[in-house]
Scaffold this motif. Structure first.
Motif, PDB file in Angstrom:
ATOM      1  N   LEU A   1       0.134  -2.731  -3.974  1.00  0.00           N
ATOM      2  CA  LEU A   1       1.519  -2.274  -3.998  1.00  0.00           C
ATOM      3  C   LEU A   1       2.464  -3.419  -4.337  1.00  0.00           C
ATOM      4  O   LEU A   1       3.405  -3.244  -5.137  1.00  0.00           O
TER       5      LEU A   1
ATOM      6  N   ASP B   1      -1.308  -3.582   0.746  1.00  0.00           N
ATOM      7  CA  ASP B   1      -0.173  -4.447   0.415  1.00  0.00           C
ATOM      8  C   ASP B   1      -0.371  -5.186  -0.898  1.00  0.00           C
ATOM      9  O   ASP B   1       0.603  -5.449  -1.610  1.00  0.00           O
TER      10      ASP B   1
ATOM     11  N   THR C   1       4.778  -6.902   3.116  1.00  0.00           N
ATOM     12  CA  THR C   1       4.148  -6.061   4.121  1.00  0.00           C
ATOM     13  C   THR C   1       5.213  -5.536   5.069  1.00  0.00           C
ATOM     14  O   THR C   1       6.393  -5.901   4.964  1.00  0.00           O
ATOM     15  N   LYS C   2       4.801  -4.672   5.969  1.00  0.00           N
ATOM     16  CA  LYS C   2       5.715  -4.128   6.973  1.00  0.00           C
ATOM     17  C   LYS C   2       6.211  -5.253   7.873  1.00  0.00           C
ATOM     18  O   LYS C   2       5.420  -5.993   8.450  1.00  0.00           O
TER      19      LYS C   2
ATOM     20  N   GLY D   1       8.917   2.869   2.233  1.00  0.00           N
ATOM     21  CA  GLY D   1       8.732   1.887   1.161  1.00  0.00           C
ATOM     22  C   GLY D   1       9.799   0.811   1.133  1.00  0.00           C
ATOM     23  O   GLY D   1       9.851   0.013   0.196  1.00  0.00           O
TER      24      GLY D   1
ATOM     25  N   LEU E   1       3.512   2.251   5.447  1.00  0.00           N
ATOM     26  CA  LEU E   1       4.393   2.244   4.277  1.00  0.00           C
ATOM     27  C   LEU E   1       5.773   2.823   4.584  1.00  0.00           C
ATOM     28  O   LEU E   1       6.767   2.381   3.994  1.00  0.00           O
TER      29      LEU E   1
ATOM     30  N   SER F   1      -5.640   0.774   4.932  1.00  0.00           N
ATOM     31  CA  SER F   1      -4.754   0.336   6.006  1.00  0.00           C
ATOM     32  C   SER F   1      -5.461  -0.555   7.021  1.00  0.00           C
ATOM     33  O   SER F   1      -4.927  -0.824   8.101  1.00  0.00           O
TER      34      SER F   1
ATOM     35  N   LEU G   1       9.027   5.419  -3.846  1.00  0.00           N
ATOM     36  CA  LEU G   1       7.698   5.687  -3.323  1.00  0.00           C
ATOM     37  C   LEU G   1       7.520   7.178  -3.076  1.00  0.00           C
ATOM     38  O   LEU G   1       8.361   7.824  -2.449  1.00  0.00           O
TER      39      LEU G   1
ATOM     40  N   TRP H   1       9.014  -2.864   0.428  1.00  0.00           N
ATOM     41  CA  TRP H   1       8.617  -3.166  -0.950  1.00  0.00           C
ATOM     42  C   TRP H   1       9.737  -2.825  -1.938  1.00  0.00           C
ATOM     43  O   TRP H   1       9.495  -2.744  -3.143  1.00  0.00           O
TER      44      TRP H   1
END
Length: 368
Positions: free
Chosen positions: A42, A39, A270-271, A71, A68, A28, A83, A74
């Motif tokens: 994933l 990222d 990504t977030k 999820g 995350l 992270s 997830l 993503w």
């Protein structure tokens, strides 16, 4: 790829990157202006069509869970599959080191899944891989285990897993080495195998005293399996030390690396954070740098990466540096070869300078 279950193992050795992992997991750590290291793995799974992903949580999971979440970013917030978080074992099991205990205590998750294959990865690698090609290679070679490797183009230090392969890709030797050189085949910690092989390996190795998946599960039992190597010939960086983190970020400033990772058919997700665009004031002078949204730039920035919300005051000079989220660099300061963690304040007229191969690190929330 619906038959493949992805597993991201976040049990990483952080001994060489402790300054950046005091309050977070290695995976992270912020990277390239707006991403986290996890990222890349994933996103590669999702882009390859994998819809069931299990995350083996580290000892410090808060930063991973916060990033995350469900999820959703993503496309893994689903009614079926999606997830999954796989927690570390309870404290009474901590007398056994290594990552095998984490796999063993989550065996029921693997056994009850509907997927035929397991794709085991690490979250500390930077790459953009199409894993569907790996699955085809695995099936065509009739391998028990397929390892993804990259051919090194320069010297690297750390815990490197080196392999040797025959012309058809059959792995003839696997070993851990502290240093690798140009032309060495280095594992990316990606393993594809049938679920039955994975479950048998975990159960047998752990119940016979094993601790580490790679050393005890694969290297010491390599003769029992038909192992093949699959080469990924694109960009790969293993962020297992502060020096590797700094170099990987500087690599991103090379147009060819940026285009390969971010501008191809398979995006890196990504977030999502909605912020205003960068504000470049009249006194700003920016060269070969990556500036994230929400920044205000009044000074000079060269060959550097600024994360979201960084304020660069007038008269500031930043060169060859990484400035993380919401840092405030005040008037007249000089920053060169420096990594500033989040929420750092550099007050007026301060000069900070590290070496090109050994950057100075300013830890989170520090005021200088």
């Amino acid at each position: 790829m619906k038959t493949v279950m992805g597993i991201i193992n976040l049990q990483e050795d952080n001994s060489l990157i402790r300054d950046l992992t005091a309050r977070r997991a290695v995976e992270s750590i912020p990277f390239a202006g707006r991403y986290r290291l996890i990222d890349f793995t994933l996103s590669s799974m999702v882009n390859s069509g994998i819809s069931c992903v299990g995350v083996m949580l580290p000892d410090k999971p808060r930063s991973v869970l916060d990033h995350l979440r469900s999820g959703k970013d993503w496309d893994l917030a689903r009614r079926h599959d999606g997830l999954f978080y796989l927690p570390a074992p309870q404290q009474e099991d901590m007398n056994r080191k290594g990552d095998l205990k984490n796999f063993y205590h989550n065996l029921d998750f693997f056994e009850h899944s509907s997927q035929r294959y397991v794709l085991l990865t690490s979250g500390s690698f930077v790459y953009n891989v199409d894993f569907s090609q790996l699955l085809r290679f695995h099936q065509n070679t009739n391998a028990d285990i397929t390892m993804v490797y990259n051919t090194a183009t320069e010297e690297a230090h750390g815990k490197n897993v080196v392999i040797e392969t025959a012309e058809n890709g059959l792995v003839t030797d696997i070993a851990e080495k502290p240093a690798v050189y140009d032309g060495t085949q280095v594992s990316t910690n990606v393993y594809l195998m049938e679920k039955r092989i994975f479950v048998e390996m975990i159960r047998y190795t752990y119940e016979h005293g094993g601790q580490d998946f790679l050393i005890d599960g694969i290297i010491r039992r390599a003769a029992e399996y038909n192992i093949y190597g699959f080469e990924h010939d694109g960009y790969v960086a293993h962020v297992d030390s502060t020096a590797a983190y700094y170099k990987a970020n500087m690599d991103i400033l090379q147009p060819e690396v940026w285009e390969e990772l971010f501008m191809g058919q398979h995006p890196i997700y990504t977030k999502v954070k909605d912020e205003v665009p960068v504000q470049y004031k009249e006194t700003a002078d920016v060269k070969n740098s990556l500036i994230a949204n929400g920044c205000i730039v009044r000074g000079e920035v060269e060959n550097s990466i600024l994360f979201r919300g960084v304020n660069v005051a007038e008269g500031v000079k930043i060169k060859n540096s990484i400035i993380m989220q919401k840092c405030d660099i005040q008037e007249g300061s000089l920053i060169e070869n420096v990594i500033c963690d989040k929420n750092v304040i550099i007050t007026k007229e301060k000069w900070l300078k590290g070496a090109a191969n050994y950057p100075l690190i300013v830890t989170k929330n520090v005021v200088i």
